[in-house]
Design a protein around this motif. Structure first.
Motif, PDB file in Angstrom:
ATOM      1  N   ASP A 191     -66.997 -54.423 -77.485  1.00  0.00           N
ATOM      2  CA  ASP A 191     -67.866 -55.498 -77.975  1.00  0.00           C
ATOM      3  C   ASP A 191     -67.261 -56.151 -79.214  1.00  0.00           C
ATOM      4  O   ASP A 191     -67.908 -56.920 -79.900  1.00  0.00           O
ATOM      5  CB  ASP A 191     -69.270 -54.947 -78.294  1.00  0.00           C
ATOM      6  CG  ASP A 191     -69.216 -53.855 -79.354  1.00  0.00           C
ATOM      7  OD1 ASP A 191     -68.100 -53.531 -79.824  1.00  0.00           O
ATOM      8  OD2 ASP A 191     -70.275 -53.324 -79.726  1.00  0.00           O
ATOM      9  N   LYS A 236     -58.392 -47.303 -75.619  1.00  0.00           N
ATOM     10  CA  LYS A 236     -58.463 -48.636 -76.240  1.00  0.00           C
ATOM     11  C   LYS A 236     -57.164 -49.364 -75.952  1.00  0.00           C
ATOM     12  O   LYS A 236     -56.083 -48.862 -76.269  1.00  0.00           O
ATOM     13  CB  LYS A 236     -58.706 -48.504 -77.752  1.00  0.00           C
ATOM     14  CG  LYS A 236     -58.753 -49.862 -78.442  1.00  0.00           C
ATOM     15  CD  LYS A 236     -59.317 -49.801 -79.843  1.00  0.00           C
ATOM     16  CE  LYS A 236     -59.211 -51.172 -80.504  1.00  0.00           C
ATOM     17  NZ  LYS A 236     -59.770 -51.210 -81.851  1.00  0.00           N
ATOM     18  N   GLU A 280     -56.646 -51.782 -86.814  1.00  0.00           N
ATOM     19  CA  GLU A 280     -55.511 -52.565 -86.286  1.00  0.00           C
ATOM     20  C   GLU A 280     -55.048 -53.641 -87.276  1.00  0.00           C
ATOM     21  O   GLU A 280     -53.966 -54.209 -87.108  1.00  0.00           O
ATOM     22  CB  GLU A 280     -55.855 -53.194 -84.933  1.00  0.00           C
ATOM     23  CG  GLU A 280     -56.809 -54.351 -85.023  1.00  0.00           C
ATOM     24  CD  GLU A 280     -57.357 -54.764 -83.676  1.00  0.00           C
ATOM     25  OE1 GLU A 280     -56.564 -55.129 -82.822  1.00  0.00           O
ATOM     26  OE2 GLU A 280     -58.592 -54.718 -83.494  1.00  0.00           O
TER      27      GLU A 280
HETATM   28  N1  LIG Z   1     -63.668 -43.783 -80.388  1.00  0.00           N
HETATM   29  C1  LIG Z   1     -64.698 -44.437 -79.873  1.00  0.00           C
HETATM   30  N2  LIG Z   1     -65.746 -43.759 -79.325  1.00  0.00           N
HETATM   31  C2  LIG Z   1     -66.786 -44.419 -78.750  1.00  0.00           C
HETATM   32  N3  LIG Z   1     -66.873 -45.777 -78.683  1.00  0.00           N
HETATM   33  C3  LIG Z   1     -65.875 -46.495 -79.222  1.00  0.00           C
HETATM   34  C4  LIG Z   1     -64.734 -45.880 -79.847  1.00  0.00           C
HETATM   35  N4  LIG Z   1     -63.918 -46.858 -80.275  1.00  0.00           N
HETATM   36  C5  LIG Z   1     -64.505 -48.022 -79.966  1.00  0.00           C
HETATM   37  N5  LIG Z   1     -65.687 -47.816 -79.334  1.00  0.00           N
HETATM   38  C6  LIG Z   1     -66.634 -48.848 -78.851  1.00  0.00           C
HETATM   39  O1  LIG Z   1     -65.932 -50.035 -78.592  1.00  0.00           O
HETATM   40  C7  LIG Z   1     -66.388 -51.089 -79.460  1.00  0.00           C
HETATM   41  C8  LIG Z   1     -65.214 -51.955 -79.895  1.00  0.00           C
HETATM   42  O2  LIG Z   1     -64.270 -51.131 -80.555  1.00  0.00           O
HETATM   43  P1  LIG Z   1     -63.361 -51.681 -81.711  1.00  0.00           P
HETATM   44  O3  LIG Z   1     -62.358 -50.645 -82.037  1.00  0.00           O
HETATM   45  O4  LIG Z   1     -64.231 -52.163 -82.843  1.00  0.00           O
HETATM   46  O5  LIG Z   1     -62.678 -52.917 -80.957  1.00  0.00           O
HETATM   47  P2  LIG Z   1     -62.091 -54.301 -81.505  1.00  0.00           P
HETATM   48  O6  LIG Z   1     -60.774 -53.932 -82.117  1.00  0.00           O
HETATM   49  O7  LIG Z   1     -61.964 -55.165 -80.315  1.00  0.00           O
HETATM   50  O8  LIG Z   1     -63.068 -54.822 -82.541  1.00  0.00           O
HETATM   51  C9  LIG Z   1     -67.092 -50.385 -80.622  1.00  0.00           C
HETATM   52  O9  LIG Z   1     -68.079 -51.210 -81.195  1.00  0.00           O
HETATM   53  C10 LIG Z   1     -67.663 -49.176 -79.929  1.00  0.00           C
HETATM   54  O10 LIG Z   1     -68.879 -49.517 -79.274  1.00  0.00           O
END
Ligand SMILES: Nc1ncnc2c1ncn2[C@@H]1O[C@H](COP(=O)(O)OP(=O)(O)O)[C@@H](O)[C@H]1O
Ligand SMILES: CSC[C@H]1O[C@H](OP(=O)(O)O)[C@H](O)[C@@H]1O
Length: 402
Positions: free
Chosen positions: A36, A57, A248
């Protein structure tokens, strides 16, 4: 494994099965893309029979929020996984464990933190997190001190600076935080009801001069390895536990940028309470909690940072009496200035925050936006003369009382 391409949910399962010693070859796995954020794919892989789960990811070669017209390097996935490992070595309880990084797919396999909630959501629901200020103060003091010239050999530090050169992601920040909100940029996004506020920003030379100073610090001050995007959407939380995700944007920059990000996002929620609190008494009570958290975050950071400096400094001349005070006083000023910039960008620039944008009542939303801008602008204008974190609290309280 294979050439880079964005994985489908099915391919994410196949990939998960190929990770040694994790799932059996005949395991029944489920996969859901839950990203999200603005930039990446995030796959939640679960095995219902055992309750095992992991997160994959994967970086996309462009900014998801805008589309393929905004290309972005896949190298940010390496930066994120290496920053998580650096942070994990110092504060293992405060970041997800990284199981594997797969450069060909720009993909990181990490611990699933789904038993936590994203802090931004938790604050919107007006929950309180008693351990947060202590945890984030420790995260900030340790990651920033040990990556700086105070905490590591200066030649090694220069190698570390090289490892974390991150031009594409820095450019996003340089433009979206320190430039676009202060001119009539195409990327800006704001409600027409506050056009007067946006135009006031574009014409405020005194404000722009301070932003130019802060931007210059972001461009040139390779003080420590930053998380680089430490907002409450990058923090998973429960009452007992804090986990920082998504570094990142990590690069060598001014420490105050990370500390300011935490404070800004607490204050954005403070402004958002125009829409989330059911009445004036509960609004005042929750705001008091947020301001206490701002203060405790800074005080924990300062106390732990000074302790590390006193006990672990590797730099002889910086231990000359008086220098530590000069350094920490400048850190507070930077923190306050960057906090202000981070607030302003979330109201008029690209990529807003749910604390304000999801307020349904239009009048309350507009009040919240104007309040966030009032606080942010005052922090920016005041930052160079600040001497105490209490001034941030006073600025917020006075702006809310107007
Ligand atoms: N280690 C994790 N465990 C569970 N959910 C995760 C984890 N990392 C990310 N998420 C989910 O994915 C969403 C986006 O991750 P994020 O790292 O913030 O992505 P972006 O770099 O695109 O902003 C988070 O808001 C969360 O809901
Ligand atoms: C075009 S990126 C906009 C915005 O998104 C990033 O946040 P996140 O990775 O948490 O979605 C970062 O704050 C950028 O400034």
């Amino acid at each position: 494994m294979t050439q880079y391409h964005p994985l489908s949910e099915g391919e994410a399962i196949q990939f998960a099965k190929s990770i040694p010693d994790l799932f059996a070859a005949d395991a029944q796995l489920a996969s859901r893309e839950i990203g999200d954020g603005n930039l990446n794919l995030v796959f939640h892989i679960t095995e219902p029979a055992t309750g095992k789960s992991i997160i994959l990811k994967q970086a996309l070669p462009y900014a998801k929020v805008v589309g393929e017209s905004w290309p972005l390097t896949l190298d940010r996935a390496r930066i994120e996984s290496e920053a998580l490992q650096y942070e994990g070595a110092l504060c293992p309880d405060l970041v997800p464990r990284v199981y594997q990084y797969v450069p060909e797919l720009a993909l990181t396999v990490m611990e699933d933190l789904s038993d936590h909630v994203i802090m931004r959501r938790g604050l919107i629901e007006r929950n309180k997190y008693p351990k947060f200020a202590g945890d984030i103060g420790r995260f900030l003091s340790h990651t920033l001190f040990y990556s700086s010239d105070l905490g590591m050999n200066q030649q090694d530090k220069k190698e570390r600076v090289k490892q974390f050169i991150n031009p594409d992601l820095c450019k996003i920040t340089e433009d979206l935080i320190f430039d676009d909100p202060y001119r009539d940029a195409e990327t800006n996004s704001f409600d027409e009801t506050i056009r007067d506020e946006a135009e006031a920003l574009w014409n405020d030379t005194e404000l722009k001069l301070e932003v130019a100073r802060l931007r210059h610090g972001f461009l040139t001050n390779a003080q420590a390895l930053l998380h680089g995007d430490l907002h409450t959407g990058s923090i998973f939380i429960t009452e007992q536990s804090t986990k920082v995700i998504d570094p990142e944007f990590a690069y060598y920059g001014p420490m105050g940028f990370d500390i300011g990000a935490v404070i800004a996002n607490l204050l954005l929620n403070f402004a958002g309470q125009e829409g989330w609190s059911p009445d004036a008494a509960s609004r005042a009570e929750y705001r008091e909690y947020l301001l206490t958290t701002v203060k405790d975050t800074w005080t924990t950071f300062e106390w732990e940072f000074r302790s590390l400096w006193n006990d672990r400094s590797v730099d002889r001349i910086s231990n000359t009496p008086g220098f530590q005070d000069i350094y920490v006083e400048q850190l507070l000023r930077d923190t306050i200035g960057y906090a202000g910039c981070k607030m302003v960008r979330r109201i008029v620039g690209l990529a807003h925050v749910a604390d304000i944008d999801k307020i349904e009542d239009a009048a309350a939303k507009e009040r919240a936006q104007r309040l966030a801008l009032a606080i942010g602008k005052t922090l920016i204008k005041h930052h160079r003369s600040s001497v105490s974190i209490d001034e941030v609290l006073d600025i917020a309280v006075k702006a809310a009382a107007q």
